[in-house]
Design an enzyme around this catalytic site. Structure first.
Site, PDB file in Angstrom:
ATOM      1  N   CYS A  37       0.415  -1.301  -0.404  1.00  0.00           N
ATOM      2  CA  CYS A  37       0.239   0.076  -0.051  1.00  0.00           C
ATOM      3  C   CYS A  37       0.801   1.207  -0.504  1.00  0.00           C
ATOM      4  CB  CYS A  37      -1.169  -0.259   1.421  1.00  0.00           C
ATOM      5  SG  CYS A  37      -2.217   0.912   1.004  1.00  0.00           S
ATOM      6  N   VAL A  38       0.354   2.104   0.755  1.00  0.00           N
ATOM      7  CA  VAL A  38       1.038   3.408   0.900  1.00  0.00           C
ATOM      8  C   VAL A  38       2.989   3.336   0.703  1.00  0.00           C
ATOM      9  CG1 VAL A  38       1.650   4.102   3.482  1.00  0.00           C
ATOM     10  CG2 VAL A  38       1.479   5.845   2.038  1.00  0.00           C
TER      11      VAL A  38
END
Length: 585
Positions: A316-317
């Site tokens: 993800c991030v």
């Protein structure tokens, strides 16, 4: 002996009076204690958008008239099918799990209620799908808000309109509603909606329980090295960067679901970064801080293993920032330190990022600023609410019905326990991230971002990349994740996994669930990938290890934490999973 029939109404009245009184007392006690401390978020800043959308709808009376005419025709047809069973309904077959219980179809009145709701909601969503006079962002935001309203107004969410709730209330004498009220007040006090029995799990005991040691610690993260389970391991170690907006043990749930435990068993020396829960000590954390942390962790892993490079995974991030870290390594002439890079549901080009994009405009950013105030972190409960809104029927209203209306006991579920274990994020970084990467999309503009004094240009990255996306991902849409294939200059493999942001990643081979799709030659467009990709049943993890293994060097004796080339410097600090992951809000 049974009470005389004429006394039963009096008895029932007394019972309901008692229940009502107890409920009122619980509410009064709660409000007297908690009124001043309840969090009252407004994560969207909705009023301005709502007003503009309403005005735009009224500005086209012809469209409204046509829609109303069709709706009234269908309403009459629905009434006819209700009054004369056997006539076709304009709603057709209902495939909606909110209404799958037999009670909805067993009684014609409730069947009519659910069909009326579905008919009305379909017309509302159709009428607001293309509102003239709004730009694309505001149109998407208005549509999202209207969908939230439509979902909230479902008859399943109201005790008097839900036949299953009415049946339970009659059977329990209203105890379900009283128990539901207890659940509601407890949730309001904690500032979050409970989804599972949180007492059934303990970090380090039955989740995040893979054996290992914390071998390095900074104010931002702890580095965990996991204990080997094979006599020999690949020479190239593996370093995982989980997202700091969640806790790392999504990759280490129960032993059957743990990616970490599985990777160790496949002969990899596995390291994981466990991020610090944001507080006053992380007030200055920004773009630079996270890329610097990734570089620092990589240096420690290489030193401990006496290895020239390591495999890297960004989830993800953390994958978004891993792409920048790879660009920094490339610019510094150090690209060889990364043997490969794997991206779990990560985005770098946010031009097509789905519903999360509606949270990034001036009004929403101003709301976030108000939520943080003088506090240098954003409360993780607000972030969790934002993600839950993306699937409100599954992650909000489902629990409203089960927890508050039906008064059900909480069911222990490890994934929901992790989902409820919210994480604060640094306010300064969060503002930068939403502005620079989400709103302005600077990560994919060569030189648009400068991190650690390096103008970021992803086209300089030649590190072999394995890119995974989830077909039903509502946080990082697969179409958006696929855009990463067009950024890097090196070898790339894209895998489209069945399911979404979590289950699409956490899908062990033993589960036998889902499927994945691959193409040997990646087309430029995601739609072309979907049209030509080959489907394989089951987990994509074996595909990943088959891709990683040839890039991992020879086998060497298994490495045990504290016994490597620099054991004196990196002795075990504490047992995995460490202190940082156990901090709760």
């Amino acid at each position: 002996m049974t009470e005389p029939a004429e006394l039963q109404p009096i008895e029932n009245f007394q019972k309901w009076t008692e229940l009502s009184g107890r409920g009122q007392q619980m509410m009064l006690e709660f409000w007297s204690r908690e009124t001043d401390t309840l969090p009252m978020p407004d994560p969207l800043g909705v009023m301005a958008t709502w007003q503009r959308a309403s005005a735009a709808l009224l500005a086209d009376p012809q469209k409204l008239f046509e829609l109303q005419s069709r709706y009234l025709t269908d309403v009459m047809a629905l009434w006819q099918s209700f009054l004369a069973p056997g006539k076709p309904s304009p709603v057709g077959a209902i495939k909606d799990k909110r209404f799958t219980g037999e009670a909805w179809s067993a009684t014609p009145a409730f069947d009519f209620v659910r069909q009326s709701y579905i008919l009305a909601s379909n017309y509302i969503l159709e009428g607001t799908r293309h509102i003239e006079g709004l730009d694309a962002h505001e149109q998407a935001k208005a549509q999202f808000l209207i969908k939230q309203f439509v979902d909230a107004m479902s008859p399943s969410n109201f005790a008097a309109l839900n036949p299953e709730v009415l049946k339970k209330t009659a059977e329990s004498g209203g105890q379900n509603l009283l128990k539901g009220l207890e659940h509601l007040l407890d949730d309001m006090k904690s500032g979050k909606m409970r989804m599972t029995d949180e007492t059934a799990f303990e970090v380090g005991r039955n989740v995040a329980a893979t054996p290992g040691k914390v071998v390095h610690e900074t104010p931002m993260f702890q580095l965990i090295q996991y204990s080997p389970t094979t006599p020999d391991v690949f020479a190239t170690p593996l370093l995982l960067f989980p997202p700091w907006i969640n806790k790392f043990y999504i990759l280490d749930l129960t032993p059957e679901k743990s990616f970490i435990r599985w990777a160790v068993a496949e002969g990899l020396t596995v390291f994981v970064v466990s991020w610090k829960n944001a507080d006053a000590s992380t007030a200055d954390v920004d773009h630079d801080s996270y890329c610097a942390a990734q570089l620092a962790a990589l240096a420690v892993v290489r030193e401990i293993c006496d290895a020239p490079s390591a495999h890297l995974i960004g989830y993800c991030v953390a994958g978004t920032y891993l792409s920048a870290t790879l660009a920094i390594l490339a610019t510094r002439g150090e690209a060889e330190k990364a043997a490969s890079a794997t991206f779990f549901t990560a985005q770098v080009d946010l031009s097509d990022c789905g519903d999360l994009g509606i949270f990034v405009d001036d009004a929403s950013l101003a709301t976030i600023d108000r939520l943080t105030g003088e506090q240098p972190w954003l409360d993780g409960r607000y972030m969790a609410t934002t993600f839950n809104l993306l699937r409100s029927n599954d992650l909000i209203w489902n629990y409203v019905v089960n927890n508050y209306l039906l008064g059900k006991d909480y069911f222990p579920f490890d994934l929901l326990y992790w989902n409820s274990d919210a994480t604060n994020v640094p306010a300064r970084w969060h503002r930068q991230y939403l502005t620079d990467i989400y709103r302005d999309n600077l990560m994919v503009k060569p030189g648009g971002l400068t991190i650690l004094d390096v103008p970021i240009d992803l086209t300089t990255v030649t590190t072999p990349a394995y890119i995974q996306g989830g077909r039903e991902d509502h946080i990082a849409p697969a179409r958006s994740a696929y855009k990463l294939t067009g950024q890097f200059a090196g070898e790339k493999r894209f895998v489209l996994a069945g399911s979404g942001h979590i289950a699409g990643v956490v899908n062990p081979p033993t589960s036998g669930k889902y499927q994945y799709w691959t193409c040997e030659a990646l087309p430029a467009r995601f739609d072309d990938f979907v049209a030509t990709a080959k489907e394989t049943k089951g987990s994509w993890w074996p595909d990943w290890i088959a891709w990683i293994a040839p890039r991992s060097g020879d086998k060497v004796p298994a490495r045990v934490a504290g016994s490597g080339a620099d054991a004196g410097r990196y002795r075990a600090i504490e047992d995995a999973p460490g202190r940082y992951v156990k901090e709760r809000i």
